[in-house]
Write a protein that holds these residues in place. Sequence first.
Motif, PDB file in Angstrom:
ATOM      1  N   SER A  37       0.766  -0.659   0.465  1.00 31.88           N
ATOM      2  CA  SER A  37      -0.193  -0.244   0.015  1.00 31.88           C
ATOM      3  C   SER A  37       1.038   1.235  -0.544  1.00 31.88           C
ATOM      4  O   SER A  37       0.911   2.149  -1.501  1.00 31.88           O
ATOM      5  CB  SER A  37      -0.999  -0.179   1.382  1.00 31.88           C
ATOM      6  OG  SER A  37      -1.818  -1.115   0.590  1.00 31.88           O
ATOM      7  N   LEU A  38       1.604   1.465   0.637  1.00 36.78           N
ATOM      8  CA  LEU A  38       2.977   2.373   0.635  1.00 36.78           C
ATOM      9  C   LEU A  38       3.232   2.297  -0.375  1.00 36.78           C
ATOM     10  O   LEU A  38       3.865   3.925  -0.943  1.00 36.78           O
ATOM     11  CB  LEU A  38       3.895   1.963   2.110  1.00 36.78           C
ATOM     12  CG  LEU A  38       3.340   2.499   3.694  1.00 36.78           C
ATOM     13  CD1 LEU A  38       4.791   2.379   3.959  1.00 36.78           C
ATOM     14  CD2 LEU A  38       2.735   4.210   3.729  1.00 36.78           C
ATOM     15  N   ASP A  39       3.900   1.233  -1.141  1.00 39.92           N
ATOM     16  CA  ASP A  39       4.631   1.496  -2.166  1.00 39.92           C
ATOM     17  C   ASP A  39       3.888   2.292  -3.418  1.00 39.92           C
ATOM     18  O   ASP A  39       4.494   2.974  -4.029  1.00 39.92           O
ATOM     19  CB  ASP A  39       5.210  -0.285  -2.859  1.00 39.92           C
ATOM     20  CG  ASP A  39       5.102  -0.035  -3.882  1.00 39.92           C
ATOM     21  OD1 ASP A  39       6.494   0.677  -4.904  1.00 39.92           O
ATOM     22  OD2 ASP A  39       5.170  -0.659  -4.935  1.00 39.92           O
ATOM     23  N   ALA A 105      -8.334  -4.466   2.792  1.00 37.07           N
ATOM     24  CA  ALA A 105      -9.115  -3.236   3.095  1.00 37.07           C
ATOM     25  C   ALA A 105      -7.987  -2.010   3.267  1.00 37.07           C
ATOM     26  O   ALA A 105      -7.777  -2.471   4.587  1.00 37.07           O
ATOM     27  CB  ALA A 105     -10.257  -3.414   3.705  1.00 37.07           C
ATOM     28  N   SER A 106      -7.026  -0.695   2.907  1.00 37.76           N
ATOM     29  CA  SER A 106      -6.775  -0.336   3.396  1.00 37.76           C
ATOM     30  C   SER A 106      -7.030   0.894   4.168  1.00 37.76           C
ATOM     31  O   SER A 106      -8.175   1.538   2.764  1.00 37.76           O
ATOM     32  CB  SER A 106      -5.261   0.118   2.387  1.00 37.76           C
ATOM     33  OG  SER A 106      -4.543   0.713   2.849  1.00 37.76           O
ATOM     34  N   ASP A 114      -7.397   0.976  -5.966  1.00 36.21           N
ATOM     35  CA  ASP A 114      -6.364   0.784  -5.280  1.00 36.21           C
ATOM     36  C   ASP A 114      -6.105  -0.452  -4.261  1.00 36.21           C
ATOM     37  O   ASP A 114      -5.176  -0.812  -4.623  1.00 36.21           O
ATOM     38  CB  ASP A 114      -6.546   1.925  -4.139  1.00 36.21           C
ATOM     39  CG  ASP A 114      -6.566   3.566  -5.022  1.00 36.21           C
ATOM     40  OD1 ASP A 114      -5.669   3.276  -6.424  1.00 36.21           O
ATOM     41  OD2 ASP A 114      -6.952   4.041  -4.652  1.00 36.21           O
ATOM     42  N   ASN A 115      -7.069  -0.826  -3.807  1.00 36.58           N
ATOM     43  CA  ASN A 115      -6.939  -2.010  -2.756  1.00 36.58           C
ATOM     44  C   ASN A 115      -6.777  -3.333  -3.751  1.00 36.58           C
ATOM     45  O   ASN A 115      -5.872  -3.862  -3.117  1.00 36.58           O
ATOM     46  CB  ASN A 115      -8.091  -2.048  -1.752  1.00 36.58           C
ATOM     47  CG  ASN A 115      -8.120  -1.960  -0.720  1.00 36.58           C
ATOM     48  OD1 ASN A 115      -7.781  -1.189   0.020  1.00 36.58           O
ATOM     49  ND2 ASN A 115      -9.500  -0.631  -0.656  1.00 36.58           N
ATOM     50  N   GLU A 122       1.586  -6.697  -3.332  1.00 36.13           N
ATOM     51  CA  GLU A 122       1.510  -8.061  -2.051  1.00 36.13           C
ATOM     52  C   GLU A 122       1.781  -8.869  -2.889  1.00 36.13           C
ATOM     53  O   GLU A 122       3.378  -9.665  -2.594  1.00 36.13           O
ATOM     54  CB  GLU A 122       0.274  -7.578  -1.237  1.00 36.13           C
ATOM     55  CG  GLU A 122       0.627  -9.033   0.073  1.00 36.13           C
ATOM     56  CD  GLU A 122      -1.493  -9.091   0.346  1.00 36.13           C
ATOM     57  OE1 GLU A 122      -0.688  -9.987   2.010  1.00 36.13           O
ATOM     58  OE2 GLU A 122      -1.698  -8.462   0.210  1.00 36.13           O
ATOM     59  N   VAL A 123       1.243  -9.605  -3.441  1.00 36.78           N
ATOM     60  CA  VAL A 123       0.848 -10.870  -3.895  1.00 36.78           C
ATOM     61  C   VAL A 123       2.142 -11.485  -4.673  1.00 36.78           C
ATOM     62  O   VAL A 123       2.750 -12.578  -4.528  1.00 36.78           O
ATOM     63  CB  VAL A 123      -0.634 -11.359  -4.884  1.00 36.78           C
ATOM     64  CG1 VAL A 123       0.051 -13.001  -4.608  1.00 36.78           C
ATOM     65  CG2 VAL A 123      -1.236 -11.642  -3.723  1.00 36.78           C
TER      66      VAL A 123
END
Length: 194
Positions: A37-39, A105-106, A114-115, A122-123
């Motif tokens: 998410s930060l990336d 969920a972020s 975006d999620n 991530e995956v």
Amino acid sequence: VSTQSTGVVSEDMSSRLLLLLLLPSLVSTRTAFQEASLDLIENPSDDYLGLDDSVRLEPRPGADTLPANSVLRKILDVDIFQHGTFKYVLLEVQAGEDRKMIVRASELFDLHADNFEAAKREVSVVAGHTAKTSILGGGRLARPKGAGTIKVYGYSATFGRCDNCNRVAAHILEDTFRVGGIPTEEISWSNQGY
């Protein structure tokens, strides 16, 4: 305001981003989804452009049994915010013949897309570039602070309504928020609302 489309962070989002950046001082590590998410915030993408309900798959049975050595076991079933109301996505992750459904969920994102994009990143990091992430649907999660409840409801305007997604997401949440067979959060779901 989507940071992905504008690269600008709103005041509300900046407080969420600050919280996530400070998270390592509060706990030992960020999750892979939090890192992704930060990336996405730091390296925006327009991969979501053109996404609609045509890319959405229906949930399929058999995505809950994985071999002991499956790379997908490294991916958390659920990675969601601590409290508030935010958009969630239900995803299917597949590596070879193995597949599982996950919920993401972020608090950093105002869009389902975006999620989805953060989860794909991530995956890719956790399971490798050959793993595939597919959107099944989404909606909203309401998790009031201190209430011990999570309500799953609504749908994704981007990816369309999925009649089974809220039920399936609630089931995954129920399995995750359980210690010794006893629920730690009361989970409810509905297809009502947006």
